[in-house]
Design a protein around this motif. Sequence first.
Motif, PDB file in Angstrom:
ATOM      1  N   ARG A 608       0.846  -1.192   0.000  1.00 42.11           N
ATOM      2  CA  ARG A 608       0.000   0.000   0.000  1.00 42.11           C
ATOM      3  C   ARG A 608       0.870   1.225   0.000  1.00 42.11           C
ATOM      4  NH1 ARG A 608      -2.910   0.770   4.840  1.00 42.11           N
ATOM      5  NH2 ARG A 608      -3.469   2.734   3.853  1.00 42.11           N
ATOM      6  N   GLU A 609       0.466   2.233  -0.747  1.00 43.76           N
ATOM      7  CA  GLU A 609       1.182   3.500  -0.731  1.00 43.76           C
ATOM      8  C   GLU A 609       0.544   4.402   0.316  1.00 43.76           C
ATOM      9  OE1 GLU A 609       2.817   7.023  -3.700  1.00 43.76           O
ATOM     10  OE2 GLU A 609       1.303   5.607  -4.402  1.00 43.76           O
ATOM     11  N   ILE A 610       1.337   4.802   1.282  1.00 43.69           N
ATOM     12  CA  ILE A 610       0.895   5.728   2.326  1.00 43.69           C
ATOM     13  C   ILE A 610       1.484   7.088   1.994  1.00 43.69           C
ATOM     14  CG2 ILE A 610       0.822   6.218   4.787  1.00 43.69           C
ATOM     15  CD1 ILE A 610      -0.513   3.598   4.012  1.00 43.69           C
ATOM     16  N   GLY A 611       0.643   8.072   1.822  1.00 44.32           N
ATOM     17  CA  GLY A 611       1.129   9.409   1.486  1.00 44.32           C
ATOM     18  C   GLY A 611       0.479  10.465   2.353  1.00 44.32           C
ATOM     19  N   ILE A 612       1.252  11.410   2.827  1.00 50.32           N
ATOM     20  CA  ILE A 612       0.712  12.539   3.596  1.00 50.32           C
ATOM     21  C   ILE A 612       1.363  13.817   3.100  1.00 50.32           C
ATOM     22  CG2 ILE A 612       0.168  11.243   5.682  1.00 50.32           C
ATOM     23  CD1 ILE A 612       2.762  12.385   6.914  1.00 50.32           C
ATOM     24  N   ALA A 613       0.664  14.911   3.284  1.00 52.05           N
ATOM     25  CA  ALA A 613       1.191  16.219   2.890  1.00 52.05           C
ATOM     26  C   ALA A 613       0.732  17.253   3.901  1.00 52.05           C
ATOM     27  CB  ALA A 613       0.734  16.597   1.490  1.00 52.05           C
ATOM     28  N   THR A 614       1.560  18.232   4.132  1.00 47.30           N
ATOM     29  CA  THR A 614       1.226  19.331   5.043  1.00 47.30           C
ATOM     30  C   THR A 614       0.338  20.335   4.319  1.00 47.30           C
ATOM     31  OG1 THR A 614       3.056  20.774   4.376  1.00 47.30           O
ATOM     32  CG2 THR A 614       3.523  19.074   6.027  1.00 47.30           C
ATOM     33  N   PRO A 615      -0.205  21.303   5.036  1.00 47.37           N
ATOM     34  CA  PRO A 615      -0.867  22.420   4.357  1.00 47.37           C
ATOM     35  C   PRO A 615       0.108  23.147   3.429  1.00 47.37           C
ATOM     36  CG  PRO A 615      -1.435  22.403   6.685  1.00 47.37           C
ATOM     37  CD  PRO A 615      -0.355  21.374   6.503  1.00 47.37           C
ATOM     38  N   SER A 616      -0.427  23.830   2.454  1.00 45.87           N
ATOM     39  CA  SER A 616       0.402  24.537   1.482  1.00 45.87           C
ATOM     40  C   SER A 616       1.072  25.756   2.105  1.00 45.87           C
ATOM     41  CB  SER A 616      -0.449  24.966   0.285  1.00 45.87           C
ATOM     42  OG  SER A 616      -1.457  25.877   0.709  1.00 45.87           O
ATOM     43  N   GLY A 617       2.106  26.241   1.435  1.00 39.74           N
ATOM     44  CA  GLY A 617       2.729  27.505   1.808  1.00 39.74           C
ATOM     45  C   GLY A 617       3.727  27.450   2.936  1.00 39.74           C
ATOM     46  N   LEU A 618       4.045  26.253   3.458  1.00 35.29           N
ATOM     47  CA  LEU A 618       4.983  26.183   4.577  1.00 35.29           C
ATOM     48  C   LEU A 618       6.427  26.362   4.131  1.00 35.29           C
ATOM     49  CD1 LEU A 618       3.517  23.341   6.815  1.00 35.29           C
ATOM     50  CD2 LEU A 618       3.030  25.794   6.812  1.00 35.29           C
ATOM     51  N   VAL A 619       6.724  26.004   2.877  1.00 32.05           N
ATOM     52  CA  VAL A 619       8.064  26.217   2.324  1.00 32.05           C
ATOM     53  C   VAL A 619       7.957  27.276   1.236  1.00 32.05           C
ATOM     54  CG1 VAL A 619      10.007  25.156   1.130  1.00 32.05           C
ATOM     55  CG2 VAL A 619       8.721  23.835   2.819  1.00 32.05           C
ATOM     56  N   LYS A 620       8.827  28.269   1.298  1.00 30.08           N
ATOM     57  CA  LYS A 620       8.796  29.373   0.342  1.00 30.08           C
ATOM     58  C   LYS A 620      10.140  29.482  -0.362  1.00 30.08           C
ATOM     59  CE  LYS A 620       5.443  32.088   3.010  1.00 30.08           C
ATOM     60  NZ  LYS A 620       5.200  31.023   4.001  1.00 30.08           N
ATOM     61  N   THR A 621      10.093  29.918  -1.613  1.00 30.14           N
ATOM     62  CA  THR A 621      11.331  30.093  -2.364  1.00 30.14           C
ATOM     63  C   THR A 621      12.166  31.191  -1.720  1.00 30.14           C
ATOM     64  OG1 THR A 621      10.228  31.632  -3.867  1.00 30.14           O
ATOM     65  CG2 THR A 621      10.287  29.324  -4.518  1.00 30.14           C
ATOM     66  N   GLY A 622      13.479  30.947  -1.702  1.00 33.55           N
ATOM     67  CA  GLY A 622      14.399  31.945  -1.166  1.00 33.55           C
ATOM     68  C   GLY A 622      14.484  31.989   0.344  1.00 33.55           C
ATOM     69  N   GLU A 623      13.799  31.059   1.028  1.00 32.80           N
ATOM     70  CA  GLU A 623      13.825  31.045   2.490  1.00 32.80           C
ATOM     71  C   GLU A 623      14.225  29.663   2.986  1.00 32.80           C
ATOM     72  OE1 GLU A 623      10.221  32.358   4.283  1.00 32.80           O
ATOM     73  OE2 GLU A 623      10.061  34.172   3.042  1.00 32.80           O
ATOM     74  N   ASP A 678      13.277  17.273 -10.127  1.00 32.56           N
ATOM     75  CA  ASP A 678      14.476  17.319  -9.292  1.00 32.56           C
ATOM     76  C   ASP A 678      14.451  18.555  -8.401  1.00 32.56           C
ATOM     77  OD1 ASP A 678      15.368  15.043 -10.693  1.00 32.56           O
ATOM     78  OD2 ASP A 678      16.229  16.315 -12.265  1.00 32.56           O
ATOM     79  N   TRP A 679      15.286  18.499  -7.357  1.00 31.92           N
ATOM     80  CA  TRP A 679      15.400  19.648  -6.455  1.00 31.92           C
ATOM     81  C   TRP A 679      16.149  20.770  -7.141  1.00 31.92           C
ATOM     82  CZ3 TRP A 679      12.916  21.332  -2.499  1.00 31.92           C
ATOM     83  CH2 TRP A 679      13.445  22.369  -1.727  1.00 31.92           C
ATOM     84  N   ASN A 680      15.672  21.983  -6.935  1.00 31.07           N
ATOM     85  CA  ASN A 680      16.336  23.152  -7.508  1.00 31.07           C
ATOM     86  C   ASN A 680      16.531  24.177  -6.393  1.00 31.07           C
ATOM     87  OD1 ASN A 680      17.361  24.413  -9.961  1.00 31.07           O
ATOM     88  ND2 ASN A 680      15.794  25.975  -9.576  1.00 31.07           N
ATOM     89  N   GLY A 681      17.746  24.182  -5.819  1.00 34.36           N
ATOM     90  CA  GLY A 681      18.007  25.084  -4.713  1.00 34.36           C
ATOM     91  C   GLY A 681      19.064  24.506  -3.808  1.00 34.36           C
ATOM     92  N   SER A 682      18.969  24.840  -2.516  1.00 35.21           N
ATOM     93  CA  SER A 682      20.021  24.487  -1.565  1.00 35.21           C
ATOM     94  C   SER A 682      19.498  23.577  -0.464  1.00 35.21           C
ATOM     95  CB  SER A 682      20.613  25.752  -0.945  1.00 35.21           C
ATOM     96  OG  SER A 682      21.162  26.594  -1.962  1.00 35.21           O
ATOM     97  N   LEU A 683      20.441  22.826   0.135  1.00 36.71           N
ATOM     98  CA  LEU A 683      20.166  21.958   1.274  1.00 36.71           C
ATOM     99  C   LEU A 683      21.289  22.108   2.286  1.00 36.71           C
ATOM    100  CD1 LEU A 683      19.204  18.657  -0.627  1.00 36.71           C
ATOM    101  CD2 LEU A 683      17.626  20.273   0.400  1.00 36.71           C
ATOM    102  N   ASP A 684      20.976  21.843   3.540  1.00 32.07           N
ATOM    103  CA  ASP A 684      22.010  21.896   4.575  1.00 32.07           C
ATOM    104  C   ASP A 684      21.641  20.957   5.711  1.00 32.07           C
ATOM    105  OD1 ASP A 684      24.303  22.623   5.864  1.00 32.07           O
ATOM    106  OD2 ASP A 684      23.647  24.636   6.432  1.00 32.07           O
TER     107      ASP A 684
END
Length: 917
Positions: A608-623, A678-684
């Motif tokens: 079974r595929e279990i999938g969850i997602a948060t409300p929108s807008g929690l991650v913003k570009t440039g932040e 693919d991811w486009n940006g930074s990770l740390d």
Amino acid sequence: MIPFRKALIGWMMLILIAAHIPYGSAGVSKAAEAQAAADGEPQFHNIDLFVAGTEGYHTFRIPTILTTKDGTLLAFAEGRKNSASDTGDIDLVLKRSLDGGTIWEPLQTVCDMGADTCGNPTAVQDESNGRIWLFMNHNYGDDTIEEINNGTSRGVRTIWSSYSDDDGATWSEPVNRFEEVQPSNIRWDATGPAIGIQLRHGPNQGRLVIPAIGRNIQSDDHGLTWYQSGYIQADTNEATVVELTDGTLMRNDRLSANKELKRRAISTSSDQGATWSQVFYTPELIDPVVQASIVRYMPADNELGSKLLLFANPAHENVRENMTVRLSYDDGATWPEAKTVYSGHSAYSSLTVLPDGMIGLLFEGGGYTPYDKIMFAKFNLAWFGAEEAHLDDLMFSEGSLSPVFRGDIGYYRLTLYEGTEEVTVTPVTSNNGIEIEIAGEPAASGEPRTIQLDGLEDLLITARLGTQTRTYSIEFDRSRPRPELLLHWDFEQVDDNGVADVTGRGHTGLLKNGAAVRPGAALPHGQGHILHLDALQRSHVEITQAQDLHFGTDDFSFAAWVNPETLSRQRHLLMWYGTAGREVPQWWMSVEQNGAVRMNLNGLPLNREIGIATPSGLVKTGEWTHVAGVRQGGNLLIYVNGELAATSARFDGSAMNVTNEAAPPFVGFDKGAAANRDWNGSLDDLRIYHHALDPSDVRKLYLPPSDTAAPITKAIVTPDEPSGVNGWYTSDVTVELTVTDEESGVAGTEYRLDGGEWKAYEGAVHVSAEGITTLEYRSRDGAGNVEEVRNLTLAIDKSEPKLTITPNRDVIWPPNRKWVPVEIGIDAMDESSGISSVMLISVTGNGVPDPSSMVRGAEIGTGDTSFELMAANNPGGQKRVYSITYEARDHAGHTTIKTVTIEVARMINREDEHDGD
């Protein structure tokens, strides 16, 4: 509760119970009991009735409850065999209660169509013969909603019915009603879900009515035949219907169009369903676009003429939570009263009224998702006026609390790491009247209490408010293994081989397709390096030596700081373990195009595929944003910036083995067929743990450890200066709150007015009430530091004072040139700022060149109310009128000036005829 309302409720219950009991002494006794119940203590009880993962079903959904003429409660639900999906192998199931909801009979199946879907229960009883009609929907189990709507399915969704003549103990075989009640070109259709009604007014009295998409289904021959009513003039679904006291039918539907309104769609019919009004929207009935329930408290033709309606739904515009019941005393024109039944996740509901006047609510809800279980709450009208002894929060220094704390949930489990010896608990309440006890000892809101765990299995925390008591039972589970950090890339150690794993376990990250380590840092004021990935080059990092990252059915955790440059695709992958494809073990995390964070997992043998997602807008570009995904037993959890943001429904963790050694794990790479996410940006600061992180550990990953300072909140008041004197405003005031926290950022701000309930600050606070208003406010930062409460006193007076002047005489008699004492009565009042001064400002007489010669002892400019006036006419015998003027001034500077007059009589005695001037 005020006496009038008590009496009203009592009479309602007398009439309501009379409809269910015979006449005579027994009936009088029952009615007397109902009256006593109305005048008694508020009552509220809540139990779990259908629980996901039990009684042979994966999930229970779509509750419907009906009270029969004999007082039996029939609680229907969909029993979803294999998943929470709206399609598949779904049965209609039932539980009965013969004692008002205390004891429930075992689950019985009303409709089982094999692997197909049988759902959307909608029930009504024909009071003329006692027959209970149950309408439902059928579709092939392998047909999805999308396939049915676009014409690619095997079949369409049809309407069926069944009936019971023995209060729900047995049921007839379902009958397909497609040709009677559905247009031939229909593909997707649905009844209710909830209950139907039987009309009590008009030429069609006795008609059975079942709400359905766009119209009602109705019968005028006790169910022998059924046909459609007129259609609603709007695009709505998941319908409810109620008959008003004047015979009008009112529909209250879920929106299909205009969803951005986040309200219920209301339409009425004055001809018993033949035609319908234009749809309108009631401001009070906020709605996250979900099914709801409405019911009359008393029959539409009740002898009292009562117009009391009850309405239930999740009272929120954006998420399915906060199950609330509202009261309308005017047939739904207004909804002045509301009370939360369950503050947690919640969705569909069904209301009923019991023979004794109690109210029943069958509703979906849970600690993790709205679909964990179906609960049955029972309460009386007196409960609406009762203040609840609820805590706002229970904060623990360690461990994972399940379910998430809600003030109206009583039982919890605190899962702690093995070997934990103590835990600190902090109770929080905004109600100063609530008394708190921890393990029988008095405690205070906001003050931590350390509990030694040696041999302690559970902890009782009690909140008391008057006669109301709420007990929270916390069971301790100290069996969780401590998380083991298996991979940690801080991007500070990079060589020709790639990114070094600082745990020393050798999980070197191979930089692929232009992946680069650059100067930068996620945390404020930080220094160091970050990983940058370019989606145009399909940059990513391959994890090597992944043998210990094959977690099987064990718990695990993933955490990283993320900063997207763009969010232009459906989603952007952060991490993908395993290989893509259906029926393939894997797990991955992503940031969606709308800024939500998503986590998906598929395992064997459950597949079974279990999938969850948060409300929108929690991650913003440039932040920079900190995200964490956790597999914990039979749940997935997502944290954003240290706070729990999403949870999955519970699944069988032992049957979800995710191990897949077919491909190495990738960071930032889309393994799916689309291959462009693919991811486009930074990770740390990327980390992977064996076992589940608890909330306090996730919070520590997010928070800078040095932040011990509380945020600072400032209030900006408009107008910036009081327009009156003495600090009083003479117009409405607007207060904006601005917060600064340079370390961990602001997590939230709340305020309250005049000691009321704390509310989340979401925008400028408007204060218009005259008098003294106290605004209290405080903020909390990401490190959990809470600011001391700040106070702002706002003095508003928009009204002039009231002034009444009453002389002890209206006429001076006789006109004999004698000095006559005058006493002035002063009544000055100002309900807002109060009276500052009352002052005599003038005493004048008409026709008198020098008024001072005719007034004696009056101290102008003071509060003098006692002086003398000359009893004389003007020259020539003309009537003299004295005008006496006072000014009242309030503390805000408003003034009111009032004048009274005293006349001198015109009649002149002969001996005084030469006394005039």
